[in-house]
Design a protein around this motif. Structure first.
Motif, short mmCIF file in Angstrom:
data_model
loop_
_atom_site.label_atom_id
_atom_site.label_comp_id
_atom_site.label_asym_id
_atom_site.label_seq_id
_atom_site.Cartn_x
_atom_site.Cartn_y
_atom_site.Cartn_z
N ASN A 279 6.26 8.42 2.25
CA ASN A 279 5.02 8.53 3.02
C ASN A 279 4.72 7.26 3.82
OD1 ASN A 279 4.34 6.85 0.99
ND2 ASN A 279 2.67 8.10 0.12
N ASP B 105 0.81 -1.23 0.00
CA ASP B 105 0.00 0.00 0.00
C ASP B 105 0.84 1.27 0.00
OD1 ASP B 105 -2.40 -1.22 -0.04
OD2 ASP B 105 -2.88 -0.90 2.09
N GLY B 106 2.14 1.13 -0.31
CA GLY B 106 3.00 2.31 -0.23
C GLY B 106 3.17 2.86 1.17
N THR B 107 2.55 2.23 2.17
CA THR B 107 2.65 2.78 3.51
C THR B 107 3.31 1.82 4.50
OG1 THR B 107 0.51 1.96 4.20
CG2 THR B 107 0.56 4.15 3.20
C1 LIG Z 1 2.51 6.97 -0.92
O1 LIG Z 1 3.36 7.28 -2.01
C2 LIG Z 1 3.20 6.41 -3.13
C3 LIG Z 1 4.28 6.74 -4.15
O2 LIG Z 1 4.59 8.11 -4.13
C4 LIG Z 1 1.79 6.56 -3.67
O3 LIG Z 1 1.62 5.64 -4.73
C5 LIG Z 1 0.81 6.21 -2.57
O4 LIG Z 1 -0.50 6.44 -3.00
C6 LIG Z 1 1.08 7.07 -1.35
N1 LIG Z 1 0.21 6.58 -0.26
C7 LIG Z 1 -0.47 7.37 0.54
C8 LIG Z 1 -1.31 6.71 1.56
O5 LIG Z 1 -0.40 8.58 0.44
#
Ligand SMILES: *[C@@H]1O[C@H](CO)[C@@H](O)[C@H](O)[C@H]1NC(C)=O
Ligand SMILES: *[C@@H]1O[C@H](CO)[C@@H](O)[C@H](O)[C@H]1NC(C)=O
Ligand SMILES: *[C@@H]1O[C@H](CO)[C@@H](O)[C@H](O)[C@H]1NC(C)=O
Ligand SMILES: *[C@@H]1O[C@H](CO)[C@@H](O)[C@H](O)[C@H]1NC(C)=O
Ligand SMILES: *[C@@H]1O[C@H](CO)[C@@H](O)[C@H](O)[C@H]1NC(C)=O
Ligand SMILES: *[C@@H]1O[C@H](CO)[C@@H](O)[C@H](O)[C@H]1NC(C)=O
Ligand SMILES: *[C@@H]1O[C@H](CO)[C@@H](O)[C@H](O)[C@H]1NC(C)=O
Ligand SMILES: *[C@@H]1O[C@H](CO)[C@@H](O)[C@H](O)[C@H]1NC(C)=O
Length: 547
Positions: free
Chosen positions: A51, A30-32
């Protein structure tokens, strides 16, 4: 160390989805959530998603964490290092993370921690520094984490704590200092922790508890002092702990308890005193613990329990008194225990139990009497225990006679597997028989020739169930009959001769006397090919009555 299944579970959780911006060998979800594992990881990988809110480093070769690598991760909420055996921290390693709520380092090579390792962690709620090599905590270490609710320091080498170390932690709910060689706790160490609910001090080599150690912990619910060297508890050690529910004192060196030591614990429901050196319990010990539901006092040196010690404990469900030296129980010992489901009295020295011992235990499900010196139990002893389904009786010198007859029937019906090893110690001819395997008609009381059996209770004699027993004085033959029929014949043959060929191998007559009359018994044994000697014996006896 962290259990392996947890690691796998974390992996499973995070394996699900990948995003492009994930530096190998890490995996991002989830990128997190970022999970980095592998011995090839020597440094914090570059390019972790900025992030990310959760970072896990598991079984890597990381050695130090300086101030640099996480400086961009302002959204980090949870940072976890598990089983990174070479890992230590440099000053400022955990910088200014305004959102960090949970920091866990377990199984690392941390040996000292100074306040500089942490920046200002205003949102930190849980800090775990466990199973590492921490030797000391510097004064002021927790000054910049005022919101901390859980602090886990178990499994380190901490020998001493600065006296005011916990002063800033006004919100702390859980403190675990177990498995450290502390040997003592400074006076008033815990005084600032007014909100503390769980305090674990297991296995910290504690020999003495300062007076008033817990006096201000009014909200404490769970206190573990087990596996220490406490020989005594100071007066009022637990006074004022009105919310205390669990108290662990097992595996200490307690030789006695003050009568009022538990006197004001209205919420206590679990008390463990196992593995101490208690030879007696004060009669009023449990008078102030009306909610007690589990009591463990196994492996002490108790010879009896005081009359009334359990009175009014209407919520008590479990009592474990195994491995003591109990020789008897006072009358009405379990008088009020209508909620009791489990009673363990195994491995004691009990020789007899009164017929009404268990009568008020209307919820009793399991009773363990293994390893005592009981020879018999009074008839009807379980008549009021409608929910009882297990009674373990093995390793007692049971006398298998008419007094055990109804119990044996009960055991066959309800507790046979549990008692497959419950053997008779006497009479001689039943020695070694398992009680549940014994035919009911074998459980009789032998009368001396020509006399009523004095071991029968008057009730049995009046109801005419008294069996007549004919017995050869040398004990070579016994025959048990009642007024209507003879139903048991026991023959002890002389030393076995070779039973070869056809024809009589053994032949003898007895004339036996009893209050029921005189009986002549003839036994003849023939050897027949293809039939074992035991069957032979059973097949070929015959008897004639002489009126
Ligand atoms: C976190 O960053 C990634 C890549 O920049 C992005 O795809 C993702 O949606 C972001 N996640 C959140 C929860 O902001
Ligand atoms: C932090 O972010 C800045 C700007 O995006 C970037 O130049 C820098 O390399 C990042 N630092 C780290 C350690 O990733
Ligand atoms: C742990 O740190 C000490 C020095 O503080 C070092 O001698 C030892 O090799 C380290 N252990 C591991 C497994 O890296
Ligand atoms: C007690 O703590 C020590 C470390 O101080 C640890 O090595 C030991 O295994 C612990 N014992 C138990 C029974 O947990
Ligand atoms: C049980 O009692 C006998 C006789 O009084 C004694 O010899 C024995 O040591 C006792 N056993 C235990 C475990 O106390
Ligand atoms: C059972 O409870 C009643 C009522 O509390 C009491 O009078 C009696 O003595 C108890 N019996 C036993 C054997 O404890
Ligand atoms: C055991 O079961 C048998 C047959 O079901 C019954 O006749 C007997 O009364 C039972 N014995 C006891 C003690 O419950
Ligand atoms: C039974 O009584 C008869 C006659 O009184 C006697 O001869 C015999 O020895 C007695 N038998 C035994 C086993 O006592």
């Amino acid at each position: 160390m962290l259990p392996r299944p947890l690691l796998l579970c974390l992996q499973g959780l995070l394996l699900g989805r990948f995003t492009q911006a994930c530096p190998p060998p890490c995996q991002c979800y989830d990128g997190t959530k970022v999970f980095c594992s592998g011995e090839e990881i020597w440094d914090i990988p570059e390019g972790l998603p900025g992030n990310a809110t959760q970072l896990f480093f598991v079984e890597t070769s990381l050695t130090t964490i300086g101030s640099g690598p996480f400086s961009n991760h302002s959204s980090l909420a949870r940072l976890v290092f598990l089983n990174n055996p070479s890992l230590s921290l440099e000053a400022g390693a955990f910088g200014e993370w305004p959102r960090l709520t949970e920091l866990e380092v377990s199984g690392s090579n941390l040996s000292a921690l100074s306040g500089e390792a942490f920046g200002s962690l205003l949102e930190l709620r849980k800090l775990s520094l466990t199973f590492s090599a921490l030797r000391a905590l510097e004064p002021g270490l927790f000054n910049r984490m005022p919101g901390l609710e859980a602090l886990h320091l178990q499994g380190n080498q901490i020998e001493a704590l600065p006296p005011k170390i916990f002063s800033p932690l006004r919100e702390l709910r859980v403190l675990d200092l177990s498995h450290n060689p502390m040997a003592q706790v400074p006076d008033r160490l815990f005084d600032p922790l007014a909100r503390l609910q769980v305090l674990k001090l297991s296995n910290i080599s504690l020999a003495r508890l300062p007076l008033g150690t817990f006096r201000l912990l009014r909200r404490l619910q769970e206190l573990s002092l087990d596996r220490n060297a406490l020989a005594d508890l100071p007066p009022g050690a637990f006074s004022g702990l009105t919310h205390l529910r669990r108290l662990q004192l097992q595996h200490n060196a307690l030789t006695s308890l003050r009568p009022y030591i538990f006197s004001c614990l209205p919420s206590l429901d679990f008390l463990n005193l196992e593995g101490n050196r208690l030879s007696a319990l004060p009669a009023g010990l449990l008078r102030g613990t009306p909610k007690l539901s589990q009591l463990f006092a196994a492996s002490n040196r108790l010879e009896t329990i005081p009359e009334g010690i359990f009175s009014n404990l209407f919520q008590l469900q479990t009592i474990v008194l195994s491995h003591n030296r109990l020789t008897h129980l006072p009358a009405g010992a379990f008088r009020d225990l209508s909620s009791l489901t489990t009673l363990q009295l195994d491995h004691n020295n009990l020789t007899a139990l009164a017929g009404d011992t268990f009568h008020n235990l209307t919820s009793l499900e399991v009773l363990d009497l293994t390893g005592n010196r009981l020879q018999t139990l009074p008839e009807g002893i379980f008549d009021f225990n409608d929910y009882l389904f297990g009674v373990a009786m093995k390793d007692n010198p049971w006398v298998c006679d008419c007094r055990l007859a109804s119990l044996a029937s009960w055991i066959r019906n309800w507790s046979a597997p549990l008692n497959s090893q419950t053997f008779c110690a006497s009479p001689d001819h039943l020695k070694g028989w398992a009680l549940p395997a014994l035919p009911q008609e074998q459980l009789v009381c032998l009368a001396a020739p020509g006399q009523a059996d004095s071991s029968l209770s008057p009730g049995e004699a009046e109801t005419g169930r008294s069996p007549c027993t004919y017995s050869d004085p040398e004990g070579t033959v016994q025959l048990t009959c009642d007024a209507a029929a003879c139903h048991r014949l026991t023959v002890h043959l002389p030393p076995q001769r070779a039973l070869t060929g056809q024809g009589p191998a053994y032949d003898s007559d007895w004339v036996l006397n009893s209050s029921c009359g005189r009986v002549k018994v003839s036994v003849a044994i023939r050897a027949e090919p293809g039939v074992t000697a035991r069957e032979e014996e059973a097949l070929s006896h015959n008897r004639r009555s002489e009126p």
